[in-house]
Design an enzyme around this catalytic site. Structure first.
Site, PDB file in Angstrom:
ATOM      1  N   CYS A  88       0.728  -1.148   0.128  1.00  0.00           N
ATOM      2  CA  CYS A  88       0.012   0.029  -0.064  1.00  0.00           C
ATOM      3  C   CYS A  88       0.978   1.289   0.167  1.00  0.00           C
ATOM      4  O   CYS A  88       0.597   2.273  -0.785  1.00  0.00           O
ATOM      5  CB  CYS A  88      -0.981   0.033   1.089  1.00  0.00           C
ATOM      6  N   ASP A 489      32.075  16.173  26.803  1.00  0.00           N
ATOM      7  CA  ASP A 489      32.595  17.389  27.364  1.00  0.00           C
ATOM      8  C   ASP A 489      32.853  17.641  28.831  1.00  0.00           C
ATOM      9  O   ASP A 489      31.606  17.202  29.375  1.00  0.00           O
ATOM     10  CB  ASP A 489      32.283  18.476  26.469  1.00  0.00           C
ATOM     11  N   GLU A 522      38.411  40.417  32.991  1.00  0.00           N
ATOM     12  CA  GLU A 522      37.424  39.219  32.593  1.00  0.00           C
ATOM     13  C   GLU A 522      36.169  40.104  32.407  1.00  0.00           C
ATOM     14  O   GLU A 522      35.308  39.342  31.678  1.00  0.00           O
ATOM     15  CB  GLU A 522      37.365  38.224  33.643  1.00  0.00           C
ATOM     16  N   HIS A 527      32.939  34.049  29.136  1.00  0.00           N
ATOM     17  CA  HIS A 527      33.378  32.592  29.381  1.00  0.00           C
ATOM     18  C   HIS A 527      33.030  32.632  30.769  1.00  0.00           C
ATOM     19  O   HIS A 527      33.089  33.197  31.639  1.00  0.00           O
ATOM     20  CB  HIS A 527      35.053  32.506  29.129  1.00  0.00           C
ATOM     21  N   GLY A 557      43.384  31.886  26.926  1.00  0.00           N
ATOM     22  CA  GLY A 557      43.430  32.917  27.736  1.00  0.00           C
ATOM     23  C   GLY A 557      42.923  34.332  27.164  1.00  0.00           C
ATOM     24  O   GLY A 557      42.654  34.196  25.987  1.00  0.00           O
ATOM     25  N   ALA A 560      44.582  42.340  28.301  1.00  0.00           N
ATOM     26  CA  ALA A 560      44.138  43.733  28.200  1.00  0.00           C
ATOM     27  C   ALA A 560      45.121  44.646  29.318  1.00  0.00           C
ATOM     28  O   ALA A 560      45.909  43.982  29.923  1.00  0.00           O
ATOM     29  CB  ALA A 560      42.631  43.909  28.812  1.00  0.00           C
TER      30      ALA A 560
END
Length: 810
Positions: A88, A489, A522, A527, A557, A560
């Protein structure tokens, strides 16, 4: 005689300039049979005139895709009634594919739905309806349109119940009359003819009708064989009654009636069971609200869900379903999201919180601004994903597809050969030979073969959806069964992904200075480790200084300048590359932190080490249990992390993982998976649907955990709505169970036909005197299909390990 040329229009995607249109025109014009191709860049349509005997729509679309562009087609899900077996499925597919403009047809026998991809400029739904009706099946509307399928299904089941009841009421007494003499004023044969004819015609009409349509469409289906079987039984009886060619020993009236009844009973039980295979998707659809209360022109009005617009403010009262995906703009309440995400505890919602359509507002009024409506809501996406998955075929289905293609011609041959062998070669009676012929025709059952895979896939994937486990296709089921290695992870998968600062160690600098300078840098990063540092500084009420020249080093990393000081923050790898050294006493502190399983962040001021920050990410409650269960299944468990080797091994030892891949950069995760595959492992990767997309794609099976976002739905073959690691165990277990059930179903279907067809043909009769009465052969056929569907339905009882843990109090 010239061939009639056809014209069509193709909707093109990906065009940006006139050169694009000329490229497509050139590609189309290069096909044999294409006399004209003209592309309109403005409306993105290609008009093509072609000879259908030389080129078809698929060829035209391939020419466009080969040129580097795409074609846009419509897709519709049709509900089709009356399909009972794989033949069918083929008949419906072929009927629709004959329509101009139909590109692809996929039939799901279990749910009785047909997915059609088509060019709406060449064919219409009305033409599809006619093609289905002409093929002898029932067009029941479209998915998302008026749902008449339930009404039609109930009507069909009620009709079958009436036919079955009448069949048994007449057939069983007729069988009794064969063994108990009854005094009648006229021959018994005439009485049986008079009683059985209207009943037989009434019960068997649907079978004869379906068989007629199959022959009309030049296909052989089981209805053709059933029609032959019951037709021969009844026809022989009529001829025997009037002694035309045959004698009155050929009385099959009760056989014909009971045979048609048993065949109808089989279809009835099969239809009832198949209806239950799609319970999960019906539950999901039941979560969708039908109406919504919106705030317009300073008043509340109730509208159909289809009339809600983006940016409408929807009023959701306590106890009501949230009708759309949106953002809370007023009120505070708790929302039960368990029906979509599987999370059992209601979630607090306030201004700015996201809400999901289909979830339940529990205790207070919410004002929700609509951000997604209709087919774009998360619930609609889940339903679409589940339906597409249920319609997919794992590779194992090819075995059944090949078998079904040869099945009916082989069975017809066996039936005819068995008749000729018994009657011509072995000299048996015509009665016995006809009985063998009829029995073979009605006992054969390709329906069981056709239902073996789709019913198991439909029930299994539906059960997964109920548990918040979205399996995207049948291939994922088959590969999951073969998995040898599970790769996790670490951050956000094995851990909660909410790291906290535990240690701050200044090296010739105050601890607070280290934290303040690090947080000032940061604050520019998203992150999780960066957010932990900023949060710690805020908790200590430290003011953040302005930073300039912010730069990132993927997986290593950031850097700044703060108040004229160059601040470098990163891991061992980055500091070794920058030749930043540290004394032995710092190395000892470093080793101590790493041995405790903490991630250590190095901070340097103007290329000189200034301090260390230790950060710990809490393991999820079910991590250890999930690892143990995977190992108990005999799977190799691997952890991938950017942490240094010492930290990674400390965490791995704690949770029972033996194999660790440490200091792996984000972009290197997919390469690590590839290395395992090269070593012969079949790899499942469990990770974040956003950050781990390359690794999820590289793995044999990608399991995206716990985000439930649009991006996650695009990543990986399995999507877990919750962040519970035990759901990844459940995904693999469920896949194994579905594949096991498919193999059991196929074994049963093949074994049934292999064993019973020879018995029906009479091979045991010379040795044991065993043969099949045709009506019992029909009953055996009916039970074989029902057995397969029932075995598949047992998958609904699957209990995930999370439930087991709660039950056992582990």
């Amino acid at each position: 005689m010239t061939n009639e040329r056809k014209k069509t229009e193709l909707k093109i995607s990906g065009m940006t300039c006139a050169m694009c249109s000329s490229t497509i025109e050139k590609s189309l014009s290069g096909l044999p049979g294409v006399s004209r191709a003209q592309v309109n860049l403005g409306n993105e349509l290609a008009s093509v005139e072609y000879d259908p005997t030389q080129v078809n729509l698929s060829d035209l679309e391939k020419a466009v895709t080969d040129a580097g562009y795409g074609t846009v087609n419509e897709q519709v899900i049709l509900k089709v009634g009356g399909m009972t077996c794989a033949t069918c499925e083929k008949t419906v597919t072929d009927s629709l594919k004959q329509l101009d403009g139909v590109v692809k047809v996929t039939v799901n026998l279990a749910t009785e739905k047909v997915s059609v991809t088509y060019n709406q400029r060449m064919t219409t739904l009305a033409e599809m309806k006619k093609a289905i009706d002409d093929a002898g099946y029932q067009y029941l509307g479209i998915e998302g349109g008026e749902d008449i399928s339930t009404v039609v299904r109930e009507k069909d089941l009620r009709d079958k119940r009436i036919r079955i009841s009448i069949g048994f009421l007449v057939g069983l007494p007729l069988m009794v009359l064969m063994y108990i003499p009854v005094g009648l004023p006229f021959p018994l044969e005439y009485f049986e003819l008079l009683i059985s004819t209207p009943v037989f015609l009434y019960i068997s009409y649907p079978i004869f009708r379906a068989g007629y349509h199959a022959l009309k469409n030049k296909t052989l289906t089981m209805d053709v064989m059933y029609s032959m079987g019951i037709g021969v039984a009844f026809g022989s009886s009529v001829l025997g009654t009037f002694e035309i060619v045959l004698t009155r020993e050929f009385m099959f009236y009760e056989t014909a009636v009971l045979l048609a009844t048993f065949l109808t009973l089989g279809r009835y039980l099969e239809a009832k069971a198949k209806g239950k295979t799609s319970d999960a998707i019906k539950k999901l659809m039941g979560l969708q609200a039908k109406t919504a209360t919106v705030f317009r022109e300073n008043k509340e009005i109730e509208v159909s869900i289809e009339d809600v617009q983006i940016n409408d403010v929807v009023v959701v009262k306590p106890g009501a379903k949230i009708p759309i995906d949106g953002v809370v703009v007023g009120g505070e309440s708790y929302v039960d999201e368990s029906m979509v995400t599987g999370e059992p505890i209601p979630v607090g919602k306030k201004d700015g919180s996201s809400v999901i359509g289909g979830t339940l507002n529990t205790n207070s009024v919410l004002m929700v601004k609509a951000t997604k409506i209709g087919k774009n809501t998360m619930l609609a996406q889940i339903i679409k994903l589940v339906e597409e998955a249920q319609g997919s075929k794992p590779p194992v289905q090819r075995i059944a597809d090949i078998a079904v293609g040869y099945f009916i011609p082989v069975v017809l041959t066996i039936a005819v050969v068995s008749f000729l062998v018994w009657y011509v070669l072995l000299g048996s009676t015509l009665l016995f030979s006809l009985t063998a012929l009829i029995s073979v025709l009605v006992i054969a059952c390709p329906c069981a073969l056709g239902l073996a895979t789709p019913t198991a896939v439909t029930v299994g994937i539906g059960r997964g959806a109920e548990l918040g486990i979205l399996i995207k296709n049948g291939d994922a089921l088959e590969v999951s069964e073969k998995v040898t290695t599970i790769v996790f992870d670490k951050t956000g998968t094995l851990t909660k992904g909410k790291p906290e600062v535990t240690d701050i160690l200044g090296v010739g600098v105050k601890d607070t200075m280290v934290l303040q300078m690090a947080a000032s840098v940061e604050t520019n990063s998203l992150h999780p480790l960066a957010e932990a540092v900023v949060k710690k500084a805020q908790e200590n009420r430290l003011s953040l200084e302005k930073s300039i020249g912010f730069d990132t080093f993927a997986g290593k990393g950031v850097q700044a300048t703060v108040k004229g000081t160059e601040v470098l923050i990163g891991n061992r790898m980055l500091f070794k590359e920058r030749n930043v050294s540290w004394p032995m006493e710092v190395e000892e502190m470093l080793v101590q932190l790493e041995t405790e399983g903490k991630t250590v962040m190095f901070i340097a001021f103007d290329q000189k080490l200034a301090g260390l920050i230790g950060i710990a990410d809490t393991l999820k409650e079910t991590t250890k249990s999930a690892i143990q269960k995977f190992k108990a299944m005999g799977l190799k468990v691997v952890m991938i992390t950017g942490d240094n080797v010492r930290t990674a091994q400390a965490i791995a030892r704690h949770i029972g993982i033996d194999v660790v891949r440490a200091e792996v950069l984000p972009q290197e995760k997919a390469s690590e998976v590839k290395k395992l595959q090269a070593a012969g492992e079949v790899v499942a990767f469990v990770g974040d649907g956003i950050n781990d997309a390359p690794a999820l794609a590289q793995a044999d099976v990608g399991i995206a955990i716990g985000s439930g976002t649009d991006v996650a739905i695009e990543s990986g073959e399995v999507v877990l709505m919750k962040s519970d690691l035990l759901d990844s165990v459940a995904a693999v277990q469920l896949s194994k169970k579905v594949m096991s059930r498919i193999k059991q179903n196929l074994f049963w279907a093949f074994a049934y036909n292999t064993a019973f067809i020879p018995v029906a043909a009479g091979v045991l009769y010379p040795f044991f005197g065993v043969t099949f009465r045709p009506e019992f052969a029909g009953l055996a056929m009916a039970l074989s299909s029902v057995t397969v569907v029932t075995l598949s339905l047992l998958l609904k009882r699957y209990i995930p390990p999370a439930k087991e843990v709660k039950t056992n109090g582990d």
